[in-house]
Design a protein around this motif. Structure first.
Motif: not given
Length: 179
Positions: A108-127
């Motif tokens: 939610l914080m401004p710019g955070l989605a640019r810093e932590y992208g959806l693909q990185e989130f998906a990778r973290d869910v997998y890990l």
């Protein structure tokens, strides 16, 4: 990209192109033409010779993953609780919440989605899924849910696994634990 894929094949390194991103488990690679670089897990690498990049990727695969599953699970659980409190039809533990909805809450914080992208989130869910960490500090257990949502590219998160296969995630739920 073609040269890099060819060099990876030649050297026996599993490198997969998916959604304009290269995956070399557990590393995400993207092109940054404006910087004249390749980004390896968001870190720019300006030495672009394919044989050098393959050596860097091979070394990264040999390193121990720096993923901390317990804090990530706690964050997912906190976002999950907020999500079910805000949705009238999902006011109880055990309700399935879309991972995309949780990602939106976590960034939610401004710019955070640019810093932590959806693909990185998906990778973290997998890990997290692969780590075996399934229970929060207060005893809530995570469950991964696949549904018809995994058939839609807009609803599911896709990641390339260690074996080079695609794995899709849709939602999670938590059960048990203290209120």
């Amino acid at each position: 990209v073609d040269e890099l894929l060819a060099e990876a094949r030649k050297q026996g390194l599993r490198l997969v192109l998916q959604d304009d991103r290269l995956y070399c488990y557990p590393v995400l690679i993207s092109l940054a033409p404006s910087e004249r670089a390749v980004k390896i897990d968001r870190k720019p690498e300006r030495r672009l010779r394919p044989s050098f990049l393959i050596a860097v990727l091979r070394n990264r695969q040999r390193q121990e993953a720096r993923f901390r599953s317990a804090p990530f699970l706690e964050s997912l659980h906190a976002a999950y609780r907020i999500s079910i409190e805000r949705q009238p039809g999902k006011r109880h533990t055990g309700s399935v919440v879309s991972l995309r909805d949780l990602y939106a809450l976590l960034t939610l914080m401004p710019g955070l989605a640019r810093e932590y992208g959806l693909q990185e989130f998906a990778r973290d869910v997998y890990l997290l899924d692969q780590s075996g960490t399934t229970t929060t500090k207060n005893g809530a257990a995570i469950e991964y849910h696949a549904s018809t949502g995994t058939k839609s590219d807009r609803a599911a998160l896709a990641i390339v696994t260690q074996d080079g296969a695609e794995k899709r995630y849709f939602g999670i739920s938590f059960s048990g634990g203290e209120a």
